[in-house]
Each structure stands twice: as C-alpha cells, then as structure tokens.
Scaffold this motif. Structure first.
Motif, PDB file in Angstrom:
ATOM      1  N   ASP A  65       0.878  -1.176   0.000  1.00 43.69           N
ATOM      2  CA  ASP A  65       0.000   0.000   0.000  1.00 43.69           C
ATOM      3  C   ASP A  65       0.914   1.225   0.000  1.00 43.69           C
ATOM      4  OD1 ASP A  65      -2.379   1.467   0.248  1.00 43.69           O
ATOM      5  OD2 ASP A  65      -2.216   1.539   2.431  1.00 43.69           O
ATOM      6  N   ILE A  66       0.650   2.154  -0.905  1.00 41.98           N
ATOM      7  CA  ILE A  66       1.411   3.414  -0.891  1.00 41.98           C
ATOM      8  C   ILE A  66       0.399   4.552  -0.847  1.00 41.98           C
ATOM      9  CG2 ILE A  66       3.141   4.847  -2.020  1.00 41.98           C
ATOM     10  CD1 ILE A  66       4.096   2.437  -3.567  1.00 41.98           C
ATOM     11  N   ASP A  67       0.395   5.295   0.241  1.00 41.83           N
ATOM     12  CA  ASP A  67      -0.526   6.424   0.383  1.00 41.83           C
ATOM     13  C   ASP A  67       0.227   7.738   0.240  1.00 41.83           C
ATOM     14  OD1 ASP A  67      -2.724   4.811   0.754  1.00 41.83           O
ATOM     15  OD2 ASP A  67      -2.579   4.822   2.938  1.00 41.83           O
ATOM     16  N   LEU A  68      -0.428   8.682  -0.410  1.00 42.74           N
ATOM     17  CA  LEU A  68       0.118  10.032  -0.525  1.00 42.74           C
ATOM     18  C   LEU A  68      -0.398  10.810   0.683  1.00 42.74           C
ATOM     19  CD1 LEU A  68       1.569  12.264  -1.957  1.00 42.74           C
ATOM     20  CD2 LEU A  68      -0.243  12.372  -3.647  1.00 42.74           C
ATOM     21  N   ARG A  80      -4.258  21.163  -0.632  1.00 42.29           N
ATOM     22  CA  ARG A  80      -5.494  20.507  -0.181  1.00 42.29           C
ATOM     23  C   ARG A  80      -6.323  20.153  -1.398  1.00 42.29           C
ATOM     24  NH1 ARG A  80      -5.940  21.391   5.379  1.00 42.29           N
ATOM     25  NH2 ARG A  80      -4.360  22.864   6.035  1.00 42.29           N
ATOM     26  N   LEU A  81      -6.769  18.901  -1.461  1.00 44.14           N
ATOM     27  CA  LEU A  81      -7.588  18.436  -2.585  1.00 44.14           C
ATOM     28  C   LEU A  81      -8.689  17.535  -2.050  1.00 44.14           C
ATOM     29  CD1 LEU A  81      -4.906  17.295  -5.204  1.00 44.14           C
ATOM     30  CD2 LEU A  81      -6.368  19.307  -5.354  1.00 44.14           C
ATOM     31  N   ALA A  82      -9.829  17.613  -2.691  1.00 41.69           N
ATOM     32  CA  ALA A  82     -10.913  16.670  -2.367  1.00 41.69           C
ATOM     33  C   ALA A  82     -11.468  16.184  -3.694  1.00 41.69           C
ATOM     34  CB  ALA A  82     -11.980  17.355  -1.528  1.00 41.69           C
ATOM     35  N   LEU A  83     -10.778  15.224  -4.289  1.00 36.49           N
ATOM     36  CA  LEU A  83     -11.188  14.659  -5.579  1.00 36.49           C
ATOM     37  C   LEU A  83     -11.671  13.234  -5.339  1.00 36.49           C
ATOM     38  CD1 LEU A  83      -8.102  15.882  -7.616  1.00 36.49           C
ATOM     39  CD2 LEU A  83     -10.439  16.769  -7.783  1.00 36.49           C
ATOM     40  N   PRO A  84     -12.437  12.676  -6.270  1.00 32.93           N
ATOM     41  CA  PRO A  84     -12.937  11.317  -6.037  1.00 32.93           C
ATOM     42  C   PRO A  84     -11.825  10.327  -5.738  1.00 32.93           C
ATOM     43  CG  PRO A  84     -13.950  12.278  -7.990  1.00 32.93           C
ATOM     44  CD  PRO A  84     -12.913  13.255  -7.522  1.00 32.93           C
ATOM     45  N   LEU A 128      -6.264  15.173  -0.145  1.00 30.35           N
ATOM     46  CA  LEU A 128      -5.028  15.695   0.433  1.00 30.35           C
ATOM     47  C   LEU A 128      -5.354  16.778   1.434  1.00 30.35           C
ATOM     48  CD1 LEU A 128      -2.424  16.009  -2.476  1.00 30.35           C
ATOM     49  CD2 LEU A 128      -2.323  14.502  -0.492  1.00 30.35           C
ATOM     50  N   PRO A 129      -4.725  16.741   2.610  1.00 34.23           N
ATOM     51  CA  PRO A 129      -3.847  15.684   3.087  1.00 34.23           C
ATOM     52  C   PRO A 129      -4.625  14.377   3.263  1.00 34.23           C
ATOM     53  CG  PRO A 129      -4.482  17.114   4.896  1.00 34.23           C
ATOM     54  CD  PRO A 129      -5.014  17.747   3.654  1.00 34.23           C
ATOM     55  N   HIS A 130      -3.898  13.273   3.386  1.00 38.94           N
ATOM     56  CA  HIS A 130      -4.560  11.990   3.606  1.00 38.94           C
ATOM     57  C   HIS A 130      -5.422  12.114   4.868  1.00 38.94           C
ATOM     58  CE1 HIS A 130      -5.330   7.828   4.573  1.00 38.94           C
ATOM     59  NE2 HIS A 130      -4.875   7.482   3.376  1.00 38.94           N
ATOM     60  N   PRO A 131      -6.729  11.832   4.747  1.00 37.28           N
ATOM     61  CA  PRO A 131      -7.638  12.175   5.838  1.00 37.28           C
ATOM     62  C   PRO A 131      -7.433  11.403   7.143  1.00 37.28           C
ATOM     63  CG  PRO A 131      -8.795  11.033   4.035  1.00 37.28           C
ATOM     64  CD  PRO A 131      -7.396  11.294   3.561  1.00 37.28           C
ATOM     65  N   VAL A 162       1.746   5.600  10.469  1.00 34.02           N
ATOM     66  CA  VAL A 162       2.209   6.574   9.468  1.00 34.02           C
ATOM     67  C   VAL A 162       3.135   7.605  10.131  1.00 34.02           C
ATOM     68  CG1 VAL A 162       1.463   8.462   7.949  1.00 34.02           C
ATOM     69  CG2 VAL A 162       0.157   6.318   8.003  1.00 34.02           C
ATOM     70  N   LEU A 163       2.703   8.113  11.305  1.00 35.03           N
ATOM     71  CA  LEU A 163       3.396   9.242  11.932  1.00 35.03           C
ATOM     72  C   LEU A 163       4.801   8.867  12.432  1.00 35.03           C
ATOM     73  CD1 LEU A 163       0.341  10.495  14.039  1.00 35.03           C
ATOM     74  CD2 LEU A 163       1.209  11.508  11.907  1.00 35.03           C
TER      75      LEU A 163
END
Ligand SMILES: Nc1ncnc2c1ncn2[C@@H]1O[C@H](COP(=O)(O)OP(=O)(O)OP(=O)(O)O)[C@@H](O)[C@H]1O
Ligand SMILES: Nc1nc2c(c(=O)[nH]1)N=C(CO)CN2
Length: 345
Positions: free
Chosen positions: A240-243, A261-265, A269-272, A280-281
C-alpha cells in the motif's frame, strides 16, 4: 531491419471516457518497437550506440500513470511523442484488457507508428483535465523548483520487506521523482479491526515534478506491480502506498498550513486518516522531526500526534532499512583472501 521490442509493459492508469474509469483506474499494457541498425551496438557492446529500452519504459509508464486521457489513441500518441526524444521512429501499442465492453473479449488495443519531426503534442479538451482543478505541476524534475511530498508505505502479505524495498527502488528509478529521505522499517499492529498479520510500515520524502494525481498514479502502478488487490477495506495487502502530504514548489513541507489541499474522487489531500495513525506518523517523524500535523483543528508536532494516536502502543522500529531491493552487483570481483591466511579461516 533490426529492431528493439519491449512487450507487455504494465502500469495502472485512469484513462477512459467513463467516470468510473477516471475514479477507479485500471491496468494498461504497452508494447514498444523501435527499428534501427543495431550492428554497431552489437559489435561494440556500448549502450551509447543504441536506444536504452529502460528509458523508453519509464516514458511509457509516466504517460500511463500520469494525467488521464479519454482515448487510448491519445495515450499511444503521447507515449510516441515522448519516446521520440530517444529514438527516430517508434511503434506504440496500448492495450486496455479491462475496457468497459459488456461482452467477453480478450483485449482491445491501438497501434501507432510515429517518426521524429512528424508528431505533435496531444491536446486535451479545455476545462476537462484535472489540471484545471487547481492541481499544479511540481516544477523541475527535482531540487529547488520541485514539489515535495510524504509517502507512507505498508505491507503485510507475501514478502513485505522486499515489497517495501522494491517500491522505494521503483520510486527512485522514476525520472521525475527523487527520494530524499527514507525511514527505517517499522513493525506495527494492524489497525482497522480486520484480523490479519502485523504490518511493516515505512515513510519516504520525495522531490517531484509530478502533479499529486500523477504521483498517486505512479504509486498505484507500483502497487499493481506488487500484485496488490483491493478485496477488504483496511484488509491485508502485498503493498500500500498512500500520498500523505504534498507541498507545491516553494511551500514548506513540514508546515500543514502550506500543504496542498484536494478533495477529488480519487485523491484526498492531506490523507484524511494519516494524523491519527501512529503507523504513518512514527516513520514520518524519523525523517521529518519538525513536521506538524493538524489534530482536532490545531497544528501539533508529530511526537504529540503519535502520543495521541490509538495505535501508538503497537509500533516497533526494526533495524531494517529501505535499502536497495536487489543488492548492487560488485563493480570489481571481491578480493579473495590468500589460502591459509587469517581472513580465509
Ligand atoms: N491521499 C491518498 N493516498 C492514497 N489513496 C488515496 C488518497 N486519497 C484518496 N485515495 C483513494 O483511496 C482509494 C482507496 O485506497 P486504498 O485501497 O489504498 O485505501 P486503504 O489503504 O485501504 O485505506 P486508507 O485510505 O484508509 O489508507 C484509492 O482508490 C485512492 O484513489
Ligand atoms: N498497522 C497498520 N494497519 C493498517 C495499515 C497499515 O499500513 N499498517 N493500513 C491500513 C489501510 O491503509 C489499515 N490498517
């Protein structure tokens, strides 16, 4: 006529006319054929005298995983246009074996042959490209004028350590991505309620000339190459590779206020969910100790976010690094100790 032929090159892309093709993506295959006289290269054994098929493959994969086109004709045209920077003539076939055709079929493909000087850039209809959604390109290939991003990697099926290392090697090979930092590998308890083996997780920082969607496309292509399937949400996976975060050129990657910041289908971004996941952190903090994230509306350091994360207790840093997937071959034969010497014993 001699020829170089590369067939069955696979990558994940989002080309197609239908919304679901744009959202979900699918696999594309590419065949490339470059005619030319290979005798000088064959006799002299020098890469400089031929066309490097590895470079052609990178160009084709960059198009497949890049900004979507409606038609595979356009995909083929753009691959040909980019490859003609490296050769005088090329035949490109683009296959779309999972095309939305409601009948049993084996494959659908287009083939174009193009020569240097005779091709032109493919145009997208105005206003339809994701470039119009405020998604800026990252600038130069890497360095000063490039975008920066945080990618989180995870795996818990098959050979997780090899999958993580192979993924980082694939990112490093991409012509428009430079991996600037890579964490150790972390063993983490699974999060999300599905019973499954522990994960191996890691994080990398990259400089890139790709848009966020192009970078996501590259990541998803690497997942496909690792035989990733999407069966159970938050279930086991080979890779799994998450942006996690993307900062445009000039923006400070550590500062949540400056991130894109993006909210596309297919891209948030950022990863919610990143700021509440210690898996991740923790690797991210190792390579970006001053980064901050937003938790409950306030910016906090990664250490504090980790302390607040429900999975903080299940994280263990291992001694493994994301070093080369395949060890570099030695440049010269290793010296052999003399028989009977101290080293030989
Ligand atoms: N920032 C992002 N990084 C990666 N994928 C994203 C992102 N935002 C949205 N997606 C979309 O999420 C979809 C599901 O991705 P994936 O299968 O990796 O989810 P997951 O890893 O199971 O869950 P999670 O998103 O909680 O990590 C993908 O189709 C992808 O397009
Ligand atoms: N420990 C751990 N748990 C997970 C992970 C992961 O990478 N590591 N990924 C998930 C979905 O992205 C769901 N749960």
């Amino acid at each position: 006529m001699d020829r170089i032929r590369l067939t069955g090159l696979r990558a994940f892309g989002h080309h197609g006319v239908f919304d679901h093709e744009r959202t979900d993506g699918q696999e594309f295959l590419v065949d490339l054929e470059v005619p030319g006289d290979l005798s000088t290269a064959g006799r002299g054994d020098a890469l400089a005298d031929t066309v490097d098929y590895g470079v052609l493959a990178e160009e084709a994969v960059a198009v497949i995983t890049g900004e979507p086109f409606d038609l595979i004709e356009s995909v083929a045209e753009e691959i040909a246009r980019r490859c003609l920077a490296h050769c005088a003539q090329i035949t490109v076939t683009v296959h779309k074996p999972q095309a939305p055709i409601p009948h049993a079929f084996a494959d659908v493909s287009v083939t174009v042959t193009r020569s240097r000087g005779a091709s032109s850039a493919v145009s997208r209809p105005a206003g339809t490209g994701e470039a119009q959604a405020g998604i800026a390109r990252g600038g130069d290939a890497a360095g000063e004028g490039s975008a920066r991003a945080v990618l989180a990697l995870g795996a818990n099926l098959g050979e997780p350590l090899t999958a993580l290392r192979t993924a980082v090697a694939a990112l490093e090979r991409h012509p428009h991505i430079t991996v600037t930092a890579a964490s150790h590998v972390y063993r983490t308890a699974p999060v999300g309620g599905v019973e499954q083996p522990d994960f191996l997780n890691a994080a990398v920082l990259v400089d890139t000339a790709l848009t966020p969607l192009e970078l996501l496309g590259v990541a998803q292509g690497i997942e496909v190459a690792a035989h990733r399937t999407r069966d159970v949400r938050w279930g086991p996976r080979t890779l799994d590779i998450d942006l996690i975060r993307y900062a445009a050129p000039g923006a400070e990657l550590d500062d949540p206020a400056q991130q894109m910041r993006l909210a596309l289908p297919r891209l948030d971004l950022p990863h919610p969910r990143a700021a509440e996941r210690a898996f991740v952190l923790a690797p991210w903090e190792e390579i970006a100790p001053h980064a901050r994230v937003e938790v409950a509306g306030a910016a906090v350091g990664l250490a504090e976010a980790i302390a607040r994360a429900a999975d903080a207790g299940g994280i263990e840093r291992t001694a493994d690094t994301l070093g080369p997937a395949v060890p570099e071959p030695p440049t010269s034969p290793a010296p052999q100790p003399a028989p009977g010497s101290e080293e030989a014993r």
